[in-house]
Design a protein around this motif. Sequence first.
Motif, PDB file in Angstrom:
ATOM      1  N   MET A 198     -13.100  15.369 -26.178  1.00  0.00           N
ATOM      2  CA  MET A 198     -13.093  16.272 -25.089  1.00  0.00           C
ATOM      3  C   MET A 198     -11.573  15.707 -24.867  1.00  0.00           C
ATOM      4  SD  MET A 198     -15.566  16.252 -21.987  1.00  0.00           S
ATOM      5  CE  MET A 198     -16.902  17.447 -22.315  1.00  0.00           C
ATOM      6  N   THR A 199     -11.054  16.996 -24.085  1.00  0.00           N
ATOM      7  CA  THR A 199      -9.707  16.604 -23.595  1.00  0.00           C
ATOM      8  C   THR A 199      -9.820  16.270 -22.218  1.00  0.00           C
ATOM      9  OG1 THR A 199      -9.566  18.864 -22.849  1.00  0.00           O
ATOM     10  CG2 THR A 199      -8.849  18.543 -25.278  1.00  0.00           C
ATOM     11  N   ASP A 200      -8.634  15.527 -21.704  1.00  0.00           N
ATOM     12  CA  ASP A 200      -8.680  14.953 -20.296  1.00  0.00           C
ATOM     13  C   ASP A 200      -8.911  15.936 -19.345  1.00  0.00           C
ATOM     14  OD1 ASP A 200      -8.552  12.377 -19.270  1.00  0.00           O
ATOM     15  OD2 ASP A 200      -6.469  12.620 -18.708  1.00  0.00           O
ATOM     16  N   HIS A 201      -8.420  17.128 -19.485  1.00  0.00           N
ATOM     17  CA  HIS A 201      -8.470  18.079 -18.356  1.00  0.00           C
ATOM     18  C   HIS A 201     -10.006  18.693 -18.109  1.00  0.00           C
ATOM     19  CE1 HIS A 201      -4.104  18.312 -17.993  1.00  0.00           C
ATOM     20  NE2 HIS A 201      -4.025  18.287 -19.502  1.00  0.00           N
ATOM     21  N   LYS A 202     -10.776  18.521 -18.941  1.00  0.00           N
ATOM     22  CA  LYS A 202     -12.297  19.041 -18.818  1.00  0.00           C
ATOM     23  C   LYS A 202     -13.030  18.083 -18.403  1.00  0.00           C
ATOM     24  CE  LYS A 202     -11.693  22.414 -22.508  1.00  0.00           C
ATOM     25  NZ  LYS A 202     -12.114  23.228 -23.690  1.00  0.00           N
ATOM     26  N   LEU A 203     -12.486  16.958 -18.214  1.00  0.00           N
ATOM     27  CA  LEU A 203     -13.213  15.752 -17.528  1.00  0.00           C
ATOM     28  C   LEU A 203     -13.234  16.042 -16.128  1.00  0.00           C
ATOM     29  CD1 LEU A 203     -12.392  12.475 -19.361  1.00  0.00           C
ATOM     30  CD2 LEU A 203     -14.513  13.664 -19.645  1.00  0.00           C
ATOM     31  N   PRO A 204     -14.377  15.620 -15.175  1.00  0.00           N
ATOM     32  CA  PRO A 204     -14.538  15.885 -13.944  1.00  0.00           C
ATOM     33  C   PRO A 204     -13.462  14.885 -13.298  1.00  0.00           C
ATOM     34  CG  PRO A 204     -16.732  15.326 -14.584  1.00  0.00           C
ATOM     35  CD  PRO A 204     -16.049  15.248 -15.871  1.00  0.00           C
ATOM     36  N   TRP A 205     -13.024  15.278 -12.085  1.00  0.00           N
ATOM     37  CA  TRP A 205     -12.018  14.665 -11.518  1.00  0.00           C
ATOM     38  C   TRP A 205     -12.355  13.191 -11.128  1.00  0.00           C
ATOM     39  CZ3 TRP A 205     -11.997  11.990  -6.818  1.00  0.00           C
ATOM     40  CH2 TRP A 205     -13.217  12.228  -5.899  1.00  0.00           C
ATOM     41  N   PHE A 206     -13.346  12.694 -10.983  1.00  0.00           N
ATOM     42  CA  PHE A 206     -13.738  11.249 -10.679  1.00  0.00           C
ATOM     43  C   PHE A 206     -13.571  10.423 -11.928  1.00  0.00           C
ATOM     44  CE2 PHE A 206     -15.161   7.853  -8.505  1.00  0.00           C
ATOM     45  CZ  PHE A 206     -15.819   7.061  -9.379  1.00  0.00           C
ATOM     46  N   LYS A 207     -13.880  11.013 -13.212  1.00  0.00           N
ATOM     47  CA  LYS A 207     -13.895  10.384 -14.391  1.00  0.00           C
ATOM     48  C   LYS A 207     -12.645  10.210 -14.811  1.00  0.00           C
ATOM     49  CE  LYS A 207     -18.589  11.313 -16.314  1.00  0.00           C
ATOM     50  NZ  LYS A 207     -19.283  11.697 -17.439  1.00  0.00           N
ATOM     51  N   ARG A 208     -11.686  11.125 -14.408  1.00  0.00           N
ATOM     52  CA  ARG A 208     -10.165  11.195 -14.870  1.00  0.00           C
ATOM     53  C   ARG A 208      -9.387   9.903 -13.901  1.00  0.00           C
ATOM     54  NH1 ARG A 208      -9.692  17.251 -14.571  1.00  0.00           N
ATOM     55  NH2 ARG A 208      -9.167  16.792 -12.537  1.00  0.00           N
ATOM     56  N   ILE A 209     -10.035   9.727 -12.823  1.00  0.00           N
ATOM     57  CA  ILE A 209      -9.218   8.779 -11.927  1.00  0.00           C
ATOM     58  C   ILE A 209     -10.112   7.265 -11.779  1.00  0.00           C
ATOM     59  CG2 ILE A 209      -7.816  10.725 -10.526  1.00  0.00           C
ATOM     60  CD1 ILE A 209      -9.886   9.904  -8.260  1.00  0.00           C
ATOM     61  N   ARG A 210     -11.185   7.505 -12.308  1.00  0.00           N
ATOM     62  CA  ARG A 210     -12.279   5.998 -12.118  1.00  0.00           C
ATOM     63  C   ARG A 210     -11.447   4.768 -12.399  1.00  0.00           C
ATOM     64  NH1 ARG A 210     -16.931   6.922 -15.683  1.00  0.00           N
ATOM     65  NH2 ARG A 210     -15.624   7.004 -17.643  1.00  0.00           N
ATOM     66  N   THR A 211     -10.571   4.665 -13.292  1.00  0.00           N
ATOM     67  CA  THR A 211      -9.882   3.395 -13.594  1.00  0.00           C
ATOM     68  C   THR A 211      -9.065   3.008 -12.604  1.00  0.00           C
ATOM     69  OG1 THR A 211     -10.300   3.786 -16.065  1.00  0.00           O
ATOM     70  CG2 THR A 211      -8.505   2.037 -15.588  1.00  0.00           C
ATOM     71  N   TRP A 212      -8.287   3.949 -12.132  1.00  0.00           N
ATOM     72  CA  TRP A 212      -7.227   3.804 -11.117  1.00  0.00           C
ATOM     73  C   TRP A 212      -8.022   3.582  -9.936  1.00  0.00           C
ATOM     74  CZ3 TRP A 212      -2.672   2.706 -12.738  1.00  0.00           C
ATOM     75  CH2 TRP A 212      -2.078   2.993 -14.010  1.00  0.00           C
ATOM     76  N   PHE A 213      -8.897   4.029  -9.609  1.00  0.00           N
ATOM     77  CA  PHE A 213      -9.413   3.745  -8.359  1.00  0.00           C
ATOM     78  C   PHE A 213     -10.267   2.606  -8.351  1.00  0.00           C
ATOM     79  CE2 PHE A 213     -13.445   4.111  -5.948  1.00  0.00           C
ATOM     80  CZ  PHE A 213     -12.926   4.537  -4.499  1.00  0.00           C
ATOM     81  N   ILE A 214     -10.693   2.042  -9.447  1.00  0.00           N
ATOM     82  CA  ILE A 214     -11.367   0.852  -9.380  1.00  0.00           C
ATOM     83  C   ILE A 214     -10.320  -0.349  -9.397  1.00  0.00           C
ATOM     84  CG2 ILE A 214     -12.361  -0.921 -11.092  1.00  0.00           C
ATOM     85  CD1 ILE A 214     -14.280   1.415 -12.006  1.00  0.00           C
TER      86      ILE A 214
END
Length: 145
Positions: free
Chosen positions: A1-17
């Motif tokens: 699955m490409t990065d653009h099709k993931l929900p926005w939270f899953k894309r930024i979760r690492t940076w947010f944590i």
Amino acid sequence: MTDHKLPWFKRIRTWFIMFVLICLGLFITTLPAELPQNLAYLAKAYSEPEIVEGALAITKKNPKIIALLGELEQMSKFDMIEGSVIYSKENDSVAITIGIRSKKMIRSNMDLLVQKINNKWEYQFINVRIKGPKELKQTISILKK
């Protein structure tokens, strides 16, 4: 699955944590080093409420306090959190500053020094500091040994 099709939270979760952990680390480093000791003093003072209650009973009998502040209200469980408590190293004396409330809504604090003599708390001094309004600002000595 490409990065653009993931929900926005899953894309930024690492940076947010990482951001939350860095903020939490900065917050913890700004806490005073004496905080654990102060919390222990506060817990010990909560276990000995007769110290503050006895001082308040003595203060309620003072005619100058009655004239200026009116009837004093009982202490609540949260009043001590707003004040300060410091025990001596031997735990045989304690200095407490606690806010007191009155029917006239005048801001004031009670300062007391208590010493344990023969396993009984004895008051060394009790002062009431009236903080506001400015025209009433003063320190009243209730007890001094």
